[in-house]
Structure formats: structure tokens, C-alpha cells
Scaffold this motif. Sequence first.
Motif, PDB file in Angstrom:
ATOM      1  N   ALA A  62      -9.082   2.079  27.533  1.00  0.00           N
ATOM      2  CA  ALA A  62      -8.240   1.148  26.764  1.00  0.00           C
ATOM      3  C   ALA A  62      -8.433   1.399  25.266  1.00  0.00           C
ATOM      4  CB  ALA A  62      -8.588  -0.293  27.123  1.00  0.00           C
ATOM      5  N   VAL A  63      -9.662   1.656  24.865  1.00  0.00           N
ATOM      6  CA  VAL A  63      -9.935   1.921  23.448  1.00  0.00           C
ATOM      7  C   VAL A  63      -9.228   3.213  23.027  1.00  0.00           C
ATOM      8  CG1 VAL A  63     -11.720   2.399  21.728  1.00  0.00           C
ATOM      9  CG2 VAL A  63     -12.168   0.719  23.542  1.00  0.00           C
ATOM     10  N   ALA A  64      -9.319   4.235  23.878  1.00  0.00           N
ATOM     11  CA  ALA A  64      -8.679   5.519  23.556  1.00  0.00           C
ATOM     12  C   ALA A  64      -7.165   5.346  23.407  1.00  0.00           C
ATOM     13  CB  ALA A  64      -9.003   6.551  24.633  1.00  0.00           C
ATOM     14  N   LEU A  77      -1.028  12.163  21.152  1.00  0.00           N
ATOM     15  CA  LEU A  77      -1.709  12.147  22.451  1.00  0.00           C
ATOM     16  C   LEU A  77      -0.970  11.370  23.528  1.00  0.00           C
ATOM     17  CD1 LEU A  77      -5.395  11.602  21.271  1.00  0.00           C
ATOM     18  CD2 LEU A  77      -4.423  13.698  22.210  1.00  0.00           C
ATOM     19  N   LEU A  78       0.015  10.545  23.155  1.00  0.00           N
ATOM     20  CA  LEU A  78       0.681   9.696  24.147  1.00  0.00           C
ATOM     21  C   LEU A  78       2.137  10.059  24.376  1.00  0.00           C
ATOM     22  CD1 LEU A  78      -0.817   6.258  23.049  1.00  0.00           C
ATOM     23  CD2 LEU A  78      -1.434   7.582  25.068  1.00  0.00           C
ATOM     24  N   ARG A  79       2.692  10.903  23.516  1.00  0.00           N
ATOM     25  CA  ARG A  79       4.086  11.352  23.617  1.00  0.00           C
ATOM     26  C   ARG A  79       5.045  10.171  23.738  1.00  0.00           C
ATOM     27  NH1 ARG A  79       3.357  16.652  22.269  1.00  0.00           N
ATOM     28  NH2 ARG A  79       5.379  17.163  23.184  1.00  0.00           N
ATOM     29  N   VAL A  89       2.012  11.444  30.982  1.00  0.00           N
ATOM     30  CA  VAL A  89       0.678  11.223  30.412  1.00  0.00           C
ATOM     31  C   VAL A  89       0.020  10.051  31.152  1.00  0.00           C
ATOM     32  CG1 VAL A  89      -0.631  10.572  28.341  1.00  0.00           C
ATOM     33  CG2 VAL A  89       1.302  12.156  28.143  1.00  0.00           C
ATOM     34  N   ASP A  90       0.774   8.978  31.401  1.00  0.00           N
ATOM     35  CA  ASP A  90       0.226   7.822  32.125  1.00  0.00           C
ATOM     36  C   ASP A  90      -0.195   8.192  33.544  1.00  0.00           C
ATOM     37  OD1 ASP A  90       0.392   6.015  30.084  1.00  0.00           O
ATOM     38  OD2 ASP A  90       2.327   5.176  30.704  1.00  0.00           O
ATOM     39  N   ALA A 138       0.119  16.805  31.732  1.00  0.00           N
ATOM     40  CA  ALA A 138       1.389  16.081  31.658  1.00  0.00           C
ATOM     41  C   ALA A 138       2.558  17.001  31.295  1.00  0.00           C
ATOM     42  CB  ALA A 138       1.278  14.934  30.655  1.00  0.00           C
ATOM     43  N   GLY A 139       2.287  18.236  30.950  1.00  0.00           N
ATOM     44  CA  GLY A 139       3.340  19.181  30.567  1.00  0.00           C
ATOM     45  C   GLY A 139       2.735  20.297  29.731  1.00  0.00           C
ATOM     46  N   ASP A 140       3.555  20.929  28.901  1.00  0.00           N
ATOM     47  CA  ASP A 140       3.036  22.037  28.085  1.00  0.00           C
ATOM     48  C   ASP A 140       2.480  21.549  26.751  1.00  0.00           C
ATOM     49  OD1 ASP A 140       3.431  24.054  29.915  1.00  0.00           O
ATOM     50  OD2 ASP A 140       5.548  24.263  29.354  1.00  0.00           O
ATOM     51  N   PHE A 141       2.034  20.312  26.719  1.00  0.00           N
ATOM     52  CA  PHE A 141       1.459  19.733  25.500  1.00  0.00           C
ATOM     53  C   PHE A 141       0.120  19.083  25.854  1.00  0.00           C
ATOM     54  CE2 PHE A 141       4.487  16.982  27.643  1.00  0.00           C
ATOM     55  CZ  PHE A 141       3.723  15.858  27.894  1.00  0.00           C
ATOM     56  N   PHE A 142      -0.817  19.152  24.915  1.00  0.00           N
ATOM     57  CA  PHE A 142      -2.122  18.512  25.066  1.00  0.00           C
ATOM     58  C   PHE A 142      -1.961  17.011  24.847  1.00  0.00           C
ATOM     59  CE2 PHE A 142      -6.028  17.004  22.948  1.00  0.00           C
ATOM     60  CZ  PHE A 142      -6.947  17.283  23.941  1.00  0.00           C
ATOM     61  N   SER A 143      -2.559  16.191  25.704  1.00  0.00           N
ATOM     62  CA  SER A 143      -2.388  14.742  25.564  1.00  0.00           C
ATOM     63  C   SER A 143      -3.695  14.022  25.888  1.00  0.00           C
ATOM     64  CB  SER A 143      -1.276  14.231  26.480  1.00  0.00           C
ATOM     65  OG  SER A 143      -1.753  14.191  27.812  1.00  0.00           O
TER      66      SER A 143
END
Length: 191
Positions: A62-64, A77-79, A89-90, A138-143
Motif C-alpha cells: 500500500a505504501v509503494a 510505475l503504475l501506468r 500492473v494490478d 505487465a507488458g514491455d514496460f517496467f512497473s
Amino acid sequence: MPMSTATARVLMTLEEKEASYELVLVNIPNGEHKHPDHLARNPFGQIPAFEDGSLMLFESRAVARYVAKKYDSGTDLLRSGNAEEAALVDVWLDVEANHFNPPIYSISYQYVVEENTAKLEKVLDVYEERLSKSKYLAGDFFSLADLSHFPFIRRLLTTPKATLITSRPHVNAWWRPSLRGRHTRRSPPEL
Ligand code: GSH
């Protein structure tokens, strides 16, 4: 204490978001986490506890999420600008908390190791398949979904069970940011 995987999750998020923060040590071996002062910050007597002005939070995931939402700087990080990417991401954040964390926690702390090794094998087979199709979960992105796994992966790699990670080429390439051409901007605290 930055050696705590839950604390490391928050520290990594703060670093990715290039946020200023102060790390205040809670001395676990001395039992400081069970003192009333700390229980006021985290009623479960655990670390981390997080303070931002008058806001007090606990539970590292939750903090993150809060840190990732609050700061525009650093890695996205959350797109949240893209509903589909944000949903993925979720999904992988929930997979980390519900499927990945329980067996890797038990293996790392040497509880019922064989039973949990079999469970983690199955979880990591899903990851291997997933990571053969996209660079990150979650895809081709760091999250945040990727980041949330790394404290325990790092710990597992110091145990005889490291091969659970290293024997899976896509999983092994995923956790090592350097293999993906990512570089830490600042030196994070020693975990
Ligand atoms: N679900 C919590 C989170 O993600 O913040 C777990 C926190 C947790 O397990 N913290 C450990 C701790 O405080 C250190 S990694 N252990 C001492 C205790 O439980 O008494």
C-alpha cells in the motif's frame, strides 16, 4: 531496517520515483518494533511504517502504491494514463502478493521448504511463459509489479534454491535490471 524485504519494496519505490526520504531504523533485534511508539505507527508491530506529513501508513504494498501515485518524477510505475496497462500492473501486483510471496517467504525463512519449492516452481513456470512474451510482467514496460518481486528474489538468490530463478532464462533475465539496460540513477541503501 533495509534488510527487511517489505522495507526494501518501499525503498526501491522511493528510489524509482526519485523522492527525497529519510530512513529511520527500527531496531528489531532489540524489540523496538513492539514498543508503544512503533505500535502507534504500525499496529501489527512490523516494519515498515511510513510517515508523510500527518499521513501514517503501513503495509509495504500500500505504501509503494501511494508513493508511486504521489510523485510524477522518475519511473511511471503504475501506468495510470492507460487503463489497460494499469489493469495489467494490478494483476501482476496481486499475483506477487497472493501466489509468489507465500512460497518464496517460506523458502527464504526455511519453513516447509520442499512443499513450497514445488508451489514456487509452478508459479515461476507461469512467469517464465509470461516473460517469454513480454519484457516485463505487465507488458514491455517496467512497473511496480516487477519492482514488488525483487526484494525476495534477491534474498532467494543467496540460498541453495537460487536455481529456481537462474534455471529459467526469461525469469533470470527479468530480475536483473542490468540485462534489460536499466541502470540505477542513485546508489540505493545497501539491502
Ligand atoms: N505485509 C507486511 C508488509 O508488506 O508491510 C509484512 C511486513 C513484515 O513482515 N515485516 C517484517 C517484520 O516486521 C520484516 S520484513 N517482522 C517482525 C515481526 O513480524 O515481528
